[in-house]
Design an enzyme around this catalytic site. Structure first.
Site, PDB file in Angstrom:
ATOM      1  N   LYS A  44      96.649  41.743  -3.151  1.00 26.41           N
ATOM      2  CA  LYS A  44      97.381  41.371  -1.937  1.00 26.41           C
ATOM      3  C   LYS A  44      96.566  41.879  -0.752  1.00 26.41           C
ATOM      4  O   LYS A  44      96.458  43.085  -0.532  1.00 26.41           O
ATOM      5  CB  LYS A  44      98.773  41.991  -1.946  1.00 26.41           C
ATOM      6  CG  LYS A  44      99.651  41.567  -0.777  1.00 26.41           C
ATOM      7  CD  LYS A  44     101.031  42.226  -0.878  1.00 26.41           C
ATOM      8  CE  LYS A  44     101.965  41.712   0.210  1.00 26.41           C
ATOM      9  NZ  LYS A  44     101.497  42.062   1.561  1.00 26.41           N
ATOM     10  N   ASP A  46      95.310  42.628   3.088  1.00 28.17           N
ATOM     11  CA  ASP A  46      95.934  43.087   4.323  1.00 28.17           C
ATOM     12  C   ASP A  46      95.299  42.353   5.494  1.00 28.17           C
ATOM     13  O   ASP A  46      94.388  42.849   6.152  1.00 28.17           O
ATOM     14  CB  ASP A  46      95.724  44.600   4.469  1.00 28.17           C
ATOM     15  CG  ASP A  46      96.602  45.208   5.541  1.00 28.17           C
ATOM     16  OD1 ASP A  46      97.487  44.510   6.043  1.00 28.17           O
ATOM     17  OD2 ASP A  46      96.392  46.392   5.881  1.00 28.17           O
ATOM     18  N   GLU A 185      96.312  46.911  -0.402  1.00 25.12           N
ATOM     19  CA  GLU A 185      97.669  46.592   0.008  1.00 25.12           C
ATOM     20  C   GLU A 185      98.644  46.469  -1.156  1.00 25.12           C
ATOM     21  O   GLU A 185      99.784  46.905  -1.068  1.00 25.12           O
ATOM     22  CB  GLU A 185      97.652  45.289   0.815  1.00 25.12           C
ATOM     23  CG  GLU A 185      98.970  44.875   1.379  1.00 25.12           C
ATOM     24  CD  GLU A 185      99.404  45.783   2.515  1.00 25.12           C
ATOM     25  OE1 GLU A 185     100.559  45.657   2.948  1.00 25.12           O
ATOM     26  OE2 GLU A 185      98.609  46.624   2.957  1.00 25.12           O
TER      27      GLU A 185
END
Length: 329
Positions: A44, A46, A185
């Site tokens: 994921k 950022d 993240e």
């Protein structure tokens, strides 16, 4: 919830329709699904979500709300050298000590002047981490499975520094551990058989974040003590489950000169005689109240029983989001 503005349009390409981004649902307490035969796992990132529409030597970048941000990221025009016709879904990231940093990226999001954007790109270059392909050589791929789309994406060779293909991993537990240890993240799990579902927050994509983030609306600001014209802290609001705005606390940590300048521009002429949410008297004292139109990104340590954010830290403005895009994470 998303507004009705399209994320990407392709009037210049072979497809004249519009596409909204497919969004992930938050993982429950049990975490992301762990069956690697049914699910695939990605980092994921950022950054800022964009669709990159490449057609016949031109590149159009659109944010999650449909705003054209092509001028903001001039270095991504190099995507035109990659392929004649492709629509990529991905995340624009900027690095700080080798790690993606939204705070670093935030300094670039408000830049729209072409010359200023070129200077910003020289100081802080960005990269598109592509994780999906929605059109290729004039053929729409939305109805194909994630696995099929991913295989098509893997066959596309990134060009230069403009973009990379976000890696896929087979094991959720190992990736969760690695991303946590490396300060990344989080993780997104994607069902291998899922189609691309424009505009939907789908259970076929599940995200787990190691840190709590929340997009908030600015309902007002408090001045710096002794400097009444300086912004010292923001009064934050977030829609509750019923859709009504609720006070989420005040935040001053992370408020630097660049963010203050951006806030002044976003809030100019938006003053109100009273707040749109119920602000406690200590926070309301001496505050300037505003229409809830500006969106900021906040990192926090959870919520109180009353819904206030614990120790919120401002990360930057979110000009890619409108008020209707803010929801309680």
């Amino acid at each position: 919830m998303l507004g009705k503005a399209p994320l990407a349009t392709a009037p210049h390409g072979p497809q004249s329709g519009t596409v909204l981004p497919m969004l992930a649902t938050a993982a429950r307490s049990a975490g992301v699904p762990t069956d690697g035969d049914l699910w695939a796992y990605e980092v994921k990132w950022d950054g800022m979500r964009v669709l990159a529409d490449v057609h016949e030597g031109t590149v159009v970048l659109r944010s999650r709300t449909g705003r054209d941000v092509s001028t903001t990221f001039p270095e991504l025009t190099a995507l035109a050298d990659a392929h004649a016709d492709v629509l990529l879904d991905g995340e624009v990231v900027a690095l700080d000590d080798g790690l993606p940093s939204f705070s670093v990226l935030a300094d670039r999001l408000h830049v729209s002047d072409p010359r200023a954007a070129e200077r910003a790109a020289a100081r802080t270059p960005v990269t598109l981490m592509a994780f999906d392909v929605l059109r290729l050589y004039g053929v729409e791929l939305l109805d194909r499975s994630w696995q099929d789309r991913r295989e098509s994406l893997d066959r596309l060779l990134p060009s230069g520094r403009a973009w990379q293909v976000s890696p896929v991993y087979p094991d959720a537990s190992s990736l969760l551990t690695a991303t946590r240890e490396q300060g990344l993240e989080g993780v997104v799990a994607k069902r291998r058989t899922s189609t691309y579902q424009p505009g939907r927050r789908s259970p076929d994509w599940v995200k787990h974040a190691h840190r709590h983030h929340q997009a908030c609306l600015v309902a007002g600001w408090r001045p710096v003590e002794g400097s009444p014209d300086r912004i010292g802290a923001l009064l934050l609001a977030v829609p509750g489950p019923d859709g009504r705005l609720r006070y989420a606390g005040r935040a001053g940590s992370g408020l630097d000169g660049a963010l203050e300048e951006g806030l002044r521009a976003a809030l100019a002429g938006r003053e109100l005689p009273r707040p749109v949410v119920d602000v406690p008297r200590p926070d309301a004292a001496g505050a300037t109240f505003t229409e809830p139109v500006a969106v900021v990104e906040v990192r926090h340590l959870g919520r109180t029983s009353g819904g206030r954010l614990r120790q919120p830290t401002l990360r930057g403005l979110r000009p890619d989001l409108g008020p209707s895009d803010v929801r309680q994470e």
